[in-house]
Design a protein around this motif. Sequence first.
Motif, PDB file in Angstrom:
ATOM      1  N   UNK A   1      30.492  27.564  49.983  1.00 56.16           N
ATOM      2  CA  UNK A   1      29.948  27.060  48.710  1.00 56.16           C
ATOM      3  C   UNK A   1      30.028  28.133  47.626  1.00 56.16           C
ATOM      4  N   UNK A   2      29.720  29.371  48.011  1.00 56.41           N
ATOM      5  CA  UNK A   2      29.773  30.473  47.040  1.00 56.41           C
ATOM      6  C   UNK A   2      31.198  30.732  46.577  1.00 56.41           C
ATOM      7  N   UNK A   3      32.131  30.759  47.529  1.00 54.71           N
ATOM      8  CA  UNK A   3      33.536  30.992  47.188  1.00 54.71           C
ATOM      9  C   UNK A   3      34.088  29.869  46.315  1.00 54.71           C
ATOM     10  N   UNK A   4      33.695  28.624  46.620  1.00 56.50           N
ATOM     11  CA  UNK A   4      34.172  27.504  45.822  1.00 56.50           C
ATOM     12  C   UNK A   4      33.601  27.551  44.412  1.00 56.50           C
ATOM     13  N   UNK A   5      32.335  27.963  44.300  1.00 57.64           N
ATOM     14  CA  UNK A   5      31.720  28.092  42.967  1.00 57.64           C
ATOM     15  C   UNK A   5      32.471  29.126  42.134  1.00 57.64           C
ATOM     16  N   UNK A   6      32.892  30.214  42.782  1.00 59.26           N
ATOM     17  CA  UNK A   6      33.670  31.243  42.089  1.00 59.26           C
ATOM     18  C   UNK A   6      35.024  30.697  41.660  1.00 59.26           C
TER      19      UNK A   6
ATOM     20  N   UNK B   1      45.369  15.951  21.611  1.00 55.53           N
ATOM     21  CA  UNK B   1      44.673  17.188  21.942  1.00 55.53           C
ATOM     22  C   UNK B   1      44.316  17.209  23.412  1.00 55.53           C
ATOM     23  N   UNK B   2      44.577  18.321  24.097  1.00 56.61           N
ATOM     24  CA  UNK B   2      44.235  18.447  25.510  1.00 56.61           C
ATOM     25  C   UNK B   2      42.726  18.479  25.663  1.00 56.61           C
ATOM     26  N   UNK B   3      42.262  17.974  26.784  1.00 53.29           N
ATOM     27  CA  UNK B   3      40.837  17.939  27.052  1.00 53.29           C
ATOM     28  C   UNK B   3      40.528  18.653  28.356  1.00 53.29           C
ATOM     29  N   UNK B   4      39.326  19.227  28.413  1.00 59.19           N
ATOM     30  CA  UNK B   4      38.885  19.889  29.629  1.00 59.19           C
ATOM     31  C   UNK B   4      38.124  18.885  30.471  1.00 59.19           C
ATOM     32  N   UNK B   5      38.581  18.673  31.693  1.00 55.87           N
ATOM     33  CA  UNK B   5      37.895  17.776  32.613  1.00 55.87           C
ATOM     34  C   UNK B   5      36.759  18.525  33.302  1.00 55.87           C
ATOM     35  N   UNK B   6      35.554  18.007  33.155  1.00 59.71           N
ATOM     36  CA  UNK B   6      34.406  18.625  33.816  1.00 59.71           C
ATOM     37  C   UNK B   6      34.555  18.431  35.317  1.00 59.71           C
ATOM     38  N   UNK B   7      34.480  19.519  36.055  1.00 62.21           N
ATOM     39  CA  UNK B   7      34.641  19.456  37.502  1.00 62.21           C
ATOM     40  C   UNK B   7      33.438  18.776  38.150  1.00 62.21           C
ATOM     41  N   UNK B   8      33.701  17.820  39.026  1.00 68.77           N
ATOM     42  CA  UNK B   8      32.631  17.164  39.764  1.00 68.77           C
ATOM     43  C   UNK B   8      32.066  18.167  40.764  1.00 68.77           C
ATOM     44  N   UNK B   9      30.747  18.358  40.798  1.00 65.44           N
ATOM     45  CA  UNK B   9      30.173  19.290  41.781  1.00 65.44           C
ATOM     46  C   UNK B   9      30.616  18.932  43.189  1.00 65.44           C
ATOM     47  N   UNK B  10      30.848  19.940  43.984  1.00 57.38           N
ATOM     48  CA  UNK B  10      31.331  19.737  45.351  1.00 57.38           C
ATOM     49  C   UNK B  10      30.467  18.748  46.117  1.00 57.38           C
ATOM     50  N   UNK B  11      29.144  18.881  45.970  1.00 57.10           N
ATOM     51  CA  UNK B  11      28.236  18.023  46.741  1.00 57.10           C
ATOM     52  C   UNK B  11      28.257  16.568  46.279  1.00 57.10           C
ATOM     53  N   UNK B  12      28.844  16.313  45.104  1.00 59.32           N
ATOM     54  CA  UNK B  12      28.885  14.945  44.575  1.00 59.32           C
ATOM     55  C   UNK B  12      30.229  14.256  44.809  1.00 59.32           C
ATOM     56  N   UNK B  13      31.171  14.958  45.424  1.00 61.85           N
ATOM     57  CA  UNK B  13      32.474  14.352  45.689  1.00 61.85           C
ATOM     58  C   UNK B  13      32.359  13.411  46.887  1.00 61.85           C
TER      59      UNK B  13
ATOM     60  N   UNK C   1      42.584  20.126  46.590  1.00 57.67           N
ATOM     61  CA  UNK C   1      42.016  21.126  47.499  1.00 57.67           C
ATOM     62  C   UNK C   1      40.486  21.161  47.408  1.00 57.67           C
ATOM     63  N   UNK C   2      39.956  20.926  46.214  1.00 62.81           N
ATOM     64  CA  UNK C   2      38.497  20.871  46.055  1.00 62.81           C
ATOM     65  C   UNK C   2      37.923  19.684  46.838  1.00 62.81           C
ATOM     66  N   UNK C   3      38.628  18.575  46.811  1.00 66.34           N
ATOM     67  CA  UNK C   3      38.176  17.406  47.573  1.00 66.34           C
ATOM     68  C   UNK C   3      38.171  17.704  49.064  1.00 66.34           C
ATOM     69  N   UNK C   4      39.205  18.404  49.531  1.00 65.34           N
ATOM     70  CA  UNK C   4      39.251  18.786  50.940  1.00 65.34           C
ATOM     71  C   UNK C   4      38.113  19.740  51.290  1.00 65.34           C
ATOM     72  N   UNK C   5      37.828  20.654  50.376  1.00 66.38           N
ATOM     73  CA  UNK C   5      36.713  21.581  50.617  1.00 66.38           C
ATOM     74  C   UNK C   5      35.388  20.838  50.687  1.00 66.38           C
ATOM     75  N   UNK C   6      35.210  19.860  49.812  1.00 66.91           N
ATOM     76  CA  UNK C   6      33.976  19.070  49.815  1.00 66.91           C
ATOM     77  C   UNK C   6      33.797  18.379  51.166  1.00 66.91           C
ATOM     78  N   UNK C   7      34.892  17.855  51.707  1.00 68.96           N
ATOM     79  CA  UNK C   7      34.832  17.171  53.004  1.00 68.96           C
ATOM     80  C   UNK C   7      34.498  18.154  54.124  1.00 68.96           C
ATOM     81  N   UNK C   8      35.080  19.338  54.073  1.00 62.57           N
ATOM     82  CA  UNK C   8      34.831  20.323  55.120  1.00 62.57           C
ATOM     83  C   UNK C   8      33.385  20.839  55.067  1.00 62.57           C
ATOM     84  N   UNK C   9      32.864  21.011  53.866  1.00 67.13           N
ATOM     85  CA  UNK C   9      31.473  21.462  53.749  1.00 67.13           C
ATOM     86  C   UNK C   9      30.522  20.367  54.222  1.00 67.13           C
ATOM     87  N   UNK C  10      30.798  19.133  53.819  1.00 67.91           N
ATOM     88  CA  UNK C  10      29.951  18.017  54.249  1.00 67.91           C
ATOM     89  C   UNK C  10      29.987  17.850  55.768  1.00 67.91           C
ATOM     90  N   UNK C  11      31.191  17.945  56.336  1.00 65.70           N
ATOM     91  CA  UNK C  11      31.337  17.807  57.787  1.00 65.70           C
ATOM     92  C   UNK C  11      30.573  18.910  58.512  1.00 65.70           C
TER      93      UNK C  11
END
Length: 267
Positions: free
Chosen positions: A185-190, A1-13, A142-152
Amino acid sequence: MAQIDVLIPIQDIAADPSEILSIKRNELVPLLNDQYRLNHYADQLIQAQSVLLDGVDPYLTQQLSQTIEKIIQALADSKKYLKKRKFNALQKWLGIDLDYGSSQVEYYRHLDHLLAKAGQLSHKLQVEIQKSQARFQQLSGLREQMAKHIQAADEFLHEYPQFVRNQHPLDNFKERLSKKIQTLRTLQASNDIAITQMQLSQQLSFSLLDRFKEAQQVLIPAWQYHVQQSNRAHSSNDLEKLDSSREKLIKTLRKSLEKPSKDNNIN
């Protein structure tokens, strides 16, 4: 059965400090002298994600579900066409036996058509699921890259005044960068909401496909074998096996149409 991976919050990457430093030097420092480009900081990451936010085609899943329902109905009607019938001389003279034989042939043709259609749809759905899984992997990167750009950007927001000389009193870079961070952050949340919906669509399709495969690879051939044996021998034992095989197949196909529980498939 396929499983849904819970997305790690951007700030926690987690991010490598050297990568954060590289973004500051190569992308943020140049913005101090060309603040117009600040409007486009990390926009390519959002745009790249939007292109990939394409889940499994729900129409394809719906088509397979409807075809399975038709197969279930055809199997339920099989007793009318597959049972052994004896015809007297008058009925044979009237051609009733030929009509019955013709209806059997038409029944087999109809069922074979449904099984072939379901097989084709299941293959297409499997390909779509594989594509969706590949897109999800790209989105994760791409989410990981976004996390880095927001943190930077967040760190740069507090650091840049320390090395900027003769800062103009009307300089609003800090305010604009702060707003840009919030926008990202808002766009990524969407996008994250869309990614979760994409995963849910993928999971529902995979669940349908996974359960149908069991029937397609094991139970349908078994039922067809019992039909052949029944037609040859016509013994009560063979008819019982045919009925048992059909009921097990119908039960499995009906189960394939059930939607999986979200609670049991979220990782």
